[in-house]
Design a protein around this motif. Sequence first.
Motif, mmCIF file in Angstrom:
data_model
loop_
_atom_site.group_PDB
_atom_site.id
_atom_site.type_symbol
_atom_site.label_atom_id
_atom_site.label_comp_id
_atom_site.label_asym_id
_atom_site.label_seq_id
_atom_site.Cartn_x
_atom_site.Cartn_y
_atom_site.Cartn_z
ATOM 1 N N GLU A 1 0.910 -1.138 -0.095
ATOM 2 C CA GLU A 1 0.079 -0.130 0.107
ATOM 3 C C GLU A 1 0.628 1.254 0.183
ATOM 4 N N SER A 2 0.391 2.301 -0.818
ATOM 5 C CA SER A 2 0.968 3.441 -0.910
ATOM 6 C C SER A 2 -0.021 4.640 -1.138
ATOM 7 N N GLY A 3 -0.380 5.445 -0.012
ATOM 8 C CA GLY A 3 -1.177 6.405 -0.051
ATOM 9 C C GLY A 3 -2.517 5.658 -0.286
ATOM 10 N N ALA A 4 -3.412 6.062 -1.391
ATOM 11 C CA ALA A 4 -4.590 5.684 -1.697
ATOM 12 C C ALA A 4 -4.708 4.523 -2.627
ATOM 13 N N GLN A 5 -3.154 3.999 -2.978
ATOM 14 C CA GLN A 5 -2.931 2.922 -4.081
ATOM 15 C C GLN A 5 -2.600 1.839 -3.264
ATOM 16 N N SER A 6 -3.016 0.670 -3.755
ATOM 17 C CA SER A 6 -2.233 -0.686 -3.351
ATOM 18 C C SER A 6 -2.079 -1.685 -4.626
ATOM 19 N N ASP A 7 -1.274 -2.392 -4.538
ATOM 20 C CA ASP A 7 -0.945 -3.274 -5.778
ATOM 21 C C ASP A 7 -0.349 -4.410 -5.311
ATOM 22 N N ILE A 8 -0.414 -5.660 -6.277
ATOM 23 C CA ILE A 8 0.161 -6.920 -5.868
ATOM 24 C C ILE A 8 1.870 -6.643 -6.328
ATOM 25 N N TRP A 9 2.534 -7.253 -5.508
ATOM 26 C CA TRP A 9 4.091 -7.492 -5.844
ATOM 27 C C TRP A 9 4.433 -8.818 -5.337
ATOM 28 N N GLU A 10 5.515 -9.179 -5.751
ATOM 29 C CA GLU A 10 6.118 -10.638 -5.807
ATOM 30 C C GLU A 10 7.463 -10.356 -5.155
ATOM 31 N N LEU A 11 8.059 -11.256 -3.971
ATOM 32 C CA LEU A 11 9.253 -11.321 -3.598
ATOM 33 C C LEU A 11 9.931 -12.168 -4.278
ATOM 34 N N ASP A 12 11.141 -12.602 -4.911
ATOM 35 C CA ASP A 12 11.541 -13.758 -5.334
ATOM 36 C C ASP A 12 12.679 -14.417 -4.593
ATOM 37 N N ASP A 13 13.004 -13.888 -3.272
ATOM 38 C CA ASP A 13 13.967 -14.747 -2.875
ATOM 39 C C ASP A 13 13.602 -14.375 -1.217
ATOM 40 N N LEU A 14 13.287 -15.564 -0.607
ATOM 41 C CA LEU A 14 12.710 -15.407 0.805
ATOM 42 C C LEU A 14 13.847 -15.619 1.691
ATOM 43 N N ARG A 15 14.959 -15.768 1.559
ATOM 44 C CA ARG A 15 16.165 -15.675 2.570
ATOM 45 C C ARG A 15 16.136 -14.470 3.349
#
Length: 282
Positions: free
Chosen positions: A200-214
């Motif tokens: 979330e950023s201000g009034a905006q929200s988007d889907i993101w991916e994290l590619d390394d879980l270390r």
Amino acid sequence: MAWLDSERLIYAASQNSSLAIGSATGERTGDWEDWKRATESPDQPYAWPSTIPGSRFVLLTESNGENRDQLNVSILSVRDQRVAPLIHDGTNPRVASAFVLFGRSGGLFASPFDAASGQVTGSEVKLIDAVASEPNGAVQFAVAENGTLAYVSGAPVPHQDMLIWVDRTVGSTTVIRDKGEKLISPRLSAGKDRLAVTVESGAQSDIWELDDLRPGGGSLTRRTFATGEDFGAVWNPNGRQLALSSEKASDGPSLALLNRESGQISWPLEKPPAVGNWDFPT
């Protein structure tokens, strides 16, 4: 939401929707399709409409183009559905005693205001240094028509989240990301090697991916880009799709599918008019 008069409401379906005006008399409010759009631009997001007693204008908070963190005070003419800028860098406007009050960067300001013309008539002044406010621009204050002010004192509310691994067998925790972001609804892929998360950023929200879980590794890659809120992603077991809630229209979230390879979003089901928002698929 705010009352225009004793029979009409002005309403935003969400923080990222256009406004609508409709009758709210009696026990039953009219269906959404019966409500008249209050603004010319159906895709422009608005928030927190505030009516002015005895005036044909409504104050509102408007996002500034692509910069979703920049909020401005605008004014809507109910008669011709036109929105005009009023105050740069402000949020949550309200009118009392010939002044418009608004929030900015944790403070509360006031500018002389003529309700008949809908114009600011003088220079702004800072009333209070520290009023509790939220990352989305909400400001914790209320003002009566005679100018009596009530507010919650405090600095802007910070919202920073961490992504943490929890080992349930031994009860240990490991931080895998702590970079001051606002993160909600993390979801692991079936292979447990990638993470989909709502940022979330201000009034905006988007889907993101994290590619390394270390711990400390990997980078976030943005997957959705449309105006409004995309949130609550859930992985397809094959890893090629994500189901999510998406505000493709101004009447609230709908069920959507994101193809990870092409980046295209489709809406397999159209929301029936009588159904409320569709959120958080599982």
